[in-house]
Design a protein around this motif. Sequence first.
Motif, PDB file in Angstrom:
ATOM      1  N   ALA A   1       0.830  -1.205   0.000  1.00 40.96           N
ATOM      2  CA  ALA A   1       0.000   0.000   0.000  1.00 40.96           C
ATOM      3  C   ALA A   1       0.865   1.257   0.000  1.00 40.96           C
ATOM      4  O   ALA A   1       0.626   2.195  -0.771  1.00 40.96           O
ATOM      5  N   ARG A   2       1.861   1.300   0.848  1.00 38.88           N
ATOM      6  CA  ARG A   2       2.742   2.465   0.910  1.00 38.88           C
ATOM      7  C   ARG A   2       3.484   2.681  -0.409  1.00 38.88           C
ATOM      8  O   ARG A   2       3.660   3.815  -0.864  1.00 38.88           O
ATOM      9  N   LYS A   3       3.908   1.612  -1.034  1.00 38.87           N
ATOM     10  CA  LYS A   3       4.630   1.714  -2.298  1.00 38.87           C
ATOM     11  C   LYS A   3       3.717   2.252  -3.399  1.00 38.87           C
ATOM     12  O   LYS A   3       4.110   3.130  -4.176  1.00 38.87           O
ATOM     13  N   THR A   4       2.486   1.726  -3.462  1.00 38.31           N
ATOM     14  CA  THR A   4       1.544   2.167  -4.487  1.00 38.31           C
ATOM     15  C   THR A   4       1.160   3.625  -4.299  1.00 38.31           C
ATOM     16  O   THR A   4       0.910   4.348  -5.276  1.00 38.31           O
ATOM     17  N   LEU A   5       1.113   4.087  -3.068  1.00 37.65           N
ATOM     18  CA  LEU A   5       0.759   5.483  -2.795  1.00 37.65           C
ATOM     19  C   LEU A   5       1.802   6.477  -3.307  1.00 37.65           C
ATOM     20  O   LEU A   5       1.551   7.684  -3.338  1.00 37.65           O
ATOM     21  N   GLN A   6       2.955   5.992  -3.726  1.00 38.95           N
ATOM     22  CA  GLN A   6       3.984   6.868  -4.301  1.00 38.95           C
ATOM     23  C   GLN A   6       3.716   7.183  -5.771  1.00 38.95           C
ATOM     24  O   GLN A   6       4.365   8.044  -6.355  1.00 38.95           O
ATOM     25  N   LYS A   7       2.738   6.493  -6.373  1.00 41.29           N
ATOM     26  CA  LYS A   7       2.409   6.720  -7.767  1.00 41.29           C
ATOM     27  C   LYS A   7       1.589   8.004  -7.933  1.00 41.29           C
ATOM     28  O   LYS A   7       1.180   8.628  -6.951  1.00 41.29           O
ATOM     29  N   THR A   8       1.348   8.369  -9.187  1.00 41.49           N
ATOM     30  CA  THR A   8       0.691   9.653  -9.462  1.00 41.49           C
ATOM     31  C   THR A   8      -0.614   9.507 -10.244  1.00 41.49           C
ATOM     32  O   THR A   8      -1.075  10.449 -10.869  1.00 41.49           O
ATOM     33  N   GLU A   9      -1.206   8.306 -10.226  1.00 42.81           N
ATOM     34  CA  GLU A   9      -2.511   8.146 -10.862  1.00 42.81           C
ATOM     35  C   GLU A   9      -3.542   9.022 -10.153  1.00 42.81           C
ATOM     36  O   GLU A   9      -3.390   9.367  -8.984  1.00 42.81           O
ATOM     37  N   ALA A  10      -4.614   9.352 -10.873  1.00 45.29           N
ATOM     38  CA  ALA A  10      -5.623  10.287 -10.352  1.00 45.29           C
ATOM     39  C   ALA A  10      -6.227   9.811  -9.041  1.00 45.29           C
ATOM     40  O   ALA A  10      -6.398  10.612  -8.106  1.00 45.29           O
ATOM     41  N   ASP A  11      -6.560   8.515  -8.944  1.00 49.24           N
ATOM     42  CA  ASP A  11      -7.202   8.039  -7.720  1.00 49.24           C
ATOM     43  C   ASP A  11      -6.232   8.055  -6.537  1.00 49.24           C
ATOM     44  O   ASP A  11      -6.644   8.297  -5.389  1.00 49.24           O
ATOM     45  N   ILE A  12      -4.946   7.838  -6.824  1.00 48.16           N
ATOM     46  CA  ILE A  12      -3.937   7.896  -5.759  1.00 48.16           C
ATOM     47  C   ILE A  12      -3.779   9.327  -5.257  1.00 48.16           C
ATOM     48  O   ILE A  12      -3.748   9.589  -4.039  1.00 48.16           O
ATOM     49  N   LEU A  13      -3.682  10.265  -6.182  1.00 49.67           N
ATOM     50  CA  LEU A  13      -3.527  11.667  -5.790  1.00 49.67           C
ATOM     51  C   LEU A  13      -4.745  12.156  -5.013  1.00 49.67           C
ATOM     52  O   LEU A  13      -4.610  12.911  -4.046  1.00 49.67           O
ATOM     53  N   GLU A  14      -5.944  11.723  -5.431  1.00 49.94           N
ATOM     54  CA  GLU A  14      -7.165  12.126  -4.718  1.00 49.94           C
ATOM     55  C   GLU A  14      -7.164  11.578  -3.302  1.00 49.94           C
ATOM     56  O   GLU A  14      -7.557  12.262  -2.350  1.00 49.94           O
ATOM     57  N   ALA A  15      -6.714  10.333  -3.153  1.00 49.78           N
ATOM     58  CA  ALA A  15      -6.733   9.701  -1.837  1.00 49.78           C
ATOM     59  C   ALA A  15      -5.673  10.274  -0.907  1.00 49.78           C
ATOM     60  O   ALA A  15      -5.881  10.340   0.313  1.00 49.78           O
ATOM     61  N   LYS A  16      -4.544  10.715  -1.458  1.00 52.00           N
ATOM     62  CA  LYS A  16      -3.418  11.144  -0.614  1.00 52.00           C
ATOM     63  C   LYS A  16      -3.728  12.387   0.219  1.00 52.00           C
ATOM     64  O   LYS A  16      -3.071  12.634   1.230  1.00 52.00           O
ATOM     65  N   GLN A  17      -4.732  13.173  -0.179  1.00 52.62           N
ATOM     66  CA  GLN A  17      -5.111  14.327   0.639  1.00 52.62           C
ATOM     67  C   GLN A  17      -5.633  13.879   2.003  1.00 52.62           C
ATOM     68  O   GLN A  17      -5.599  14.648   2.975  1.00 52.62           O
ATOM     69  N   PHE A  18      -6.099  12.621   2.093  1.00 50.26           N
ATOM     70  CA  PHE A  18      -6.644  12.107   3.334  1.00 50.26           C
ATOM     71  C   PHE A  18      -5.574  11.475   4.232  1.00 50.26           C
ATOM     72  O   PHE A  18      -5.894  10.819   5.221  1.00 50.26           O
ATOM     73  N   VAL A  19      -4.310  11.684   3.870  1.00 45.54           N
ATOM     74  CA  VAL A  19      -3.204  11.297   4.745  1.00 45.54           C
ATOM     75  C   VAL A  19      -2.798  12.483   5.624  1.00 45.54           C
ATOM     76  O   VAL A  19      -2.228  12.319   6.708  1.00 45.54           O
ATOM     77  N   LEU A  20      -3.123  13.690   5.173  1.00 40.78           N
ATOM     78  CA  LEU A  20      -2.683  14.911   5.837  1.00 40.78           C
ATOM     79  C   LEU A  20      -3.491  15.196   7.105  1.00 40.78           C
ATOM     80  O   LEU A  20      -4.603  14.704   7.281  1.00 40.78           O
ATOM     81  N   GLU A  21      -2.914  16.011   7.976  1.00 39.63           N
ATOM     82  CA  GLU A  21      -3.647  16.489   9.149  1.00 39.63           C
ATOM     83  C   GLU A  21      -4.826  17.348   8.690  1.00 39.63           C
ATOM     84  O   GLU A  21      -4.808  17.942   7.610  1.00 39.63           O
ATOM     85  N   SER A  22      -5.856  17.414   9.526  1.00 39.23           N
ATOM     86  CA  SER A  22      -7.028  18.233   9.235  1.00 39.23           C
ATOM     87  C   SER A  22      -7.422  19.008  10.487  1.00 39.23           C
ATOM     88  O   SER A  22      -6.754  18.931  11.517  1.00 39.23           O
ATOM     89  N   ILE A  23      -8.504  19.763  10.408  1.00 42.27           N
ATOM     90  CA  ILE A  23      -8.881  20.671  11.496  1.00 42.27           C
ATOM     91  C   ILE A  23      -8.999  19.950  12.838  1.00 42.27           C
ATOM     92  O   ILE A  23      -8.450  20.386  13.850  1.00 42.27           O
ATOM     93  N   PHE A  24      -9.709  18.830  12.878  1.00 47.16           N
ATOM     94  CA  PHE A  24      -9.943  18.112  14.134  1.00 47.16           C
ATOM     95  C   PHE A  24      -9.022  16.913  14.332  1.00 47.16           C
ATOM     96  O   PHE A  24      -9.022  16.314  15.402  1.00 47.16           O
ATOM     97  N   ILE A  25      -8.284  16.541  13.289  1.00 40.82           N
ATOM     98  CA  ILE A  25      -7.368  15.403  13.411  1.00 40.82           C
ATOM     99  C   ILE A  25      -5.961  15.908  13.115  1.00 40.82           C
ATOM    100  O   ILE A  25      -5.488  15.872  11.975  1.00 40.82           O
ATOM    101  N   ARG A  26      -5.301  16.364  14.151  1.00 40.91           N
ATOM    102  CA  ARG A  26      -3.990  16.985  13.990  1.00 40.91           C
ATOM    103  C   ARG A  26      -3.196  16.832  15.285  1.00 40.91           C
ATOM    104  O   ARG A  26      -3.744  16.565  16.345  1.00 40.91           O
TER     105      ARG A  26
END
Length: 296
Positions: free
Chosen positions: A105-130
Amino acid sequence: MLYAVSHTTTYNYDAPVSYCHNIAVLKPRKSPGQELLEYKMQISPEADEISERVDFFGNYITRFSIQKEHKQLKVTTVSKLNRDYESHRASFRMEACTGITLEQARKTLQKTEADILEAKQFVLESIFIRHWGENIREYANKSFTPGRSVFEAAEELMQRIYVDFDFVSGFTSVSTPINEVMEERKGVCQDFAQIAIACIRSIGLPARYISGYIETLPPPGREKLVGADASHAWFSIFIPGFGWVDFDPTNNQIPGNQHLVTGWGRDYYDVPPLKGVVYGSGRSKLNVEVDIARIP
């Protein structure tokens, strides 16, 4: 399976309010195994301004303002949904889902396909999860061990939260930090979903917050009480090569037809059912009633 959903939110104010502006995320979105057939919103007093748009995540957002004096705000939505999630849920047990390991999973997340890029925003910190602490990462690592299936690890994480945390209504608020919830091991469905999301993000995988409803079934031989259903929240993890998989830690189950989706985002902040500002003095009392009925 057809469902009729009624959601009523009522604010009673101690003193008259002269103006209010509100944002509602109450219109169920189209999602896997779910189709919105009908939807109606009623606002009392009648809104002076109202508009609807689709946000960045694809959720329906309704904005409205009331520019006249009032002592009560009542918002009722009625939806009709077609829910057929069981075949989609069955696919979670297939090799395409269960065979993906943490390292893959971690290796595939290094790719740049559209669905991967869309999903990667949900790895970042957010307002209530930080600013999650090491205790959250350690809690995650107990399930997400090297070489293990991501699906199996997420399922176990769900089960552990169900066992380790107590459901205590009123113990937390929307602003309670996740580290405090983690320390106290108490909260409600939104807290449990956000703890799970923090755990998953802490190890570098995407996870998103799902807002919706859950149908509650009465004990055998008892009639179902009108208004006894509830708004609900759970989490979804992205498994690269397969897609999003939902888990409900409050009830220790993979969501099925009884879980109805309103919207999703990074955390509760993105999809609260109703939020707003008022101009007035005094306190307010909130009451929420939800009823879910199966349509023959």
